[in-house]
Design a protein around this motif. Structure first.
Motif, PDB file in Angstrom:
ATOM      1  N   CYS A 183      54.889 -51.365  41.368  1.00 15.50           N
ATOM      2  CA  CYS A 183      55.936 -52.231  40.811  1.00 15.50           C
ATOM      3  C   CYS A 183      56.911 -52.704  41.870  1.00 15.50           C
ATOM      4  CB  CYS A 183      56.691 -51.497  39.701  1.00 15.50           C
ATOM      5  SG  CYS A 183      55.712 -51.323  38.187  1.00 15.50           S
ATOM      6  N   GLU A 230      63.736 -60.886  37.858  1.00 18.38           N
ATOM      7  CA  GLU A 230      64.904 -60.775  38.738  1.00 18.38           C
ATOM      8  C   GLU A 230      64.797 -59.626  39.724  1.00 18.38           C
ATOM      9  OE1 GLU A 230      68.912 -61.339  37.376  1.00 18.38           O
ATOM     10  OE2 GLU A 230      68.212 -62.216  35.493  1.00 18.38           O
ATOM     11  N   ASN A 231      63.730 -58.864  39.643  1.00 21.44           N
ATOM     12  CA  ASN A 231      63.496 -57.771  40.581  1.00 21.44           C
ATOM     13  C   ASN A 231      63.268 -58.359  41.980  1.00 21.44           C
ATOM     14  OD1 ASN A 231      62.871 -55.229  41.630  1.00 21.44           O
ATOM     15  ND2 ASN A 231      60.769 -55.259  40.873  1.00 21.44           N
ATOM     16  N   PRO A 282      58.203 -57.139  33.043  1.00 16.83           N
ATOM     17  CA  PRO A 282      59.101 -56.245  32.296  1.00 16.83           C
ATOM     18  C   PRO A 282      58.357 -55.165  31.531  1.00 16.83           C
ATOM     19  CG  PRO A 282      59.754 -58.529  31.997  1.00 16.83           C
ATOM     20  CD  PRO A 282      58.417 -58.546  32.687  1.00 16.83           C
ATOM     21  N   GLU A 283      57.134 -55.491  31.078  1.00 20.20           N
ATOM     22  CA  GLU A 283      56.389 -54.521  30.274  1.00 20.20           C
ATOM     23  C   GLU A 283      55.957 -53.299  31.085  1.00 20.20           C
ATOM     24  OE1 GLU A 283      53.542 -57.957  31.317  1.00 20.20           O
ATOM     25  OE2 GLU A 283      55.633 -57.688  30.700  1.00 20.20           O
ATOM     26  N   ASP A 292      60.513 -57.015  36.715  1.00 26.15           N
ATOM     27  CA  ASP A 292      61.308 -58.050  36.059  1.00 26.15           C
ATOM     28  C   ASP A 292      61.311 -59.268  36.976  1.00 26.15           C
ATOM     29  OD1 ASP A 292      63.377 -58.279  33.636  1.00 26.15           O
ATOM     30  OD2 ASP A 292      64.146 -59.433  35.335  1.00 26.15           O
ATOM     31  N   CYS A 333      56.952 -58.088  38.797  1.00 24.92           N
ATOM     32  CA  CYS A 333      57.565 -59.134  37.984  1.00 24.92           C
ATOM     33  C   CYS A 333      57.497 -58.849  36.490  1.00 24.92           C
ATOM     34  CB  CYS A 333      56.864 -60.461  38.250  1.00 24.92           C
ATOM     35  SG  CYS A 333      56.846 -61.005  39.969  1.00 24.92           S
ATOM     36  N   CYS A 376      59.875 -59.235  43.255  1.00 24.20           N
ATOM     37  CA  CYS A 376      59.211 -60.326  42.554  1.00 24.20           C
ATOM     38  C   CYS A 376      59.671 -61.618  43.233  1.00 24.20           C
ATOM     39  CB  CYS A 376      59.587 -60.332  41.076  1.00 24.20           C
ATOM     40  SG  CYS A 376      58.817 -61.651  40.122  1.00 24.20           S
TER      41      CYS A 376
END
Length: 230
Positions: free
Chosen positions: A18, A127-128, A119-120, A125, A117, A131
């Protein structure tokens, strides 16, 4: 049943996945190093097929406010985002009054968005920072009838063949009933976040000179041929 050690290893593997840089995916194209910001910008532009064009609106109800609109594009390995647009479009009306605009891309776009990227995933996210996100800023330039017209046609036809049925690729820019014509952004700045630590601001000189992993390069320089001006 997994023991504590196995559970920990799986959790760590998920965390690493992630937090890896969020990268749009293009088969067979090597990815630049995260710290090679100019090349990374060029690679994102090469790998993606659409973005959000933001202009300063001329619409009466929101005049002077920013206005965002999706636009298809392709750079053909030049670094110049080429697009087919209509003078009937609100964004193009804005650009006729003020040619300055931005084009925003995110690795969260598309069906193959990376875990950084998503959210799941519980950690990813859009905004991460890993990403990757890129905001290009520059000037709108009509390339109809100019030396870049054939380059723009080839680039867009390779990734957006439907545009041909709209009249986008007609010589002279007649563009069917909607008057479609080909244009580009002449990039003045590239703003990139692809990892923690804040944005990288890339100058047009560095952006266009970046040794990005593109399919067509000059035999003399080993770099993609492009110019930063209209």
């Amino acid at each position: 049943m997994a023991g504590p050690t196995s559970t920990l290893l799986l959790a760590l593997a998920g965390l690493v996945a992630c937090q890896a840089p969020g990268r749009p995916r293009e088969a067979g194209v090597p990815v630049p190093a995260v710290g090679d910001h100019a090349a990374y910008c060029r690679w994102m532009v090469r790998s993606m097929t659409w973005g959000t064009m933001s202009t300063i609106s001329t619409q009466a109800s929101i005049a002077g406010y920013p206005f965002g609109n999706p636009v298809s594009f392709a750079d053909g390995g030049t670094g110049n985002p080429y697009m087919c647009v209509s003078p009937l479009d609100s964004s193009v009306k804005d650009l006729q009054a003020n040619p300055k605009f931005s084009l925003t891309l995110s690795a969260a776009q598309g069906q193959n968005a990376p875990a950084a990227c998503a959210p799941e995933s519980g950690r990813g996210d859009p905004e991460n920072p890993p990403c990757a996100r890129l905001a290009l800023t520059g000037d709108f330039v009509d390339v109809t009838g100019g030396p870049e017209f054939n380059t723009a046609v080839a680039a867009l036809n390779a990734t957006h063949p439907t545009l041909n049925s709209w009249g986008c690729f007609q010589a002279g820019g007649s563009g069917g009933s909607h008057g479609f014509f080909l244009a580009k952004m002449a990039v003045k700045q590239a703003w990139l976040i692809n990892m923690y630590g804040g944005p990288a601001v890339v100058s047009p000189k560095d952006y266009y000179a970046a040794d990005a992993p593109l399919p067509a390069k000059s035999a003399a320089t080993g770099r993609a041929e492009a110019t930063a001006t209209a």
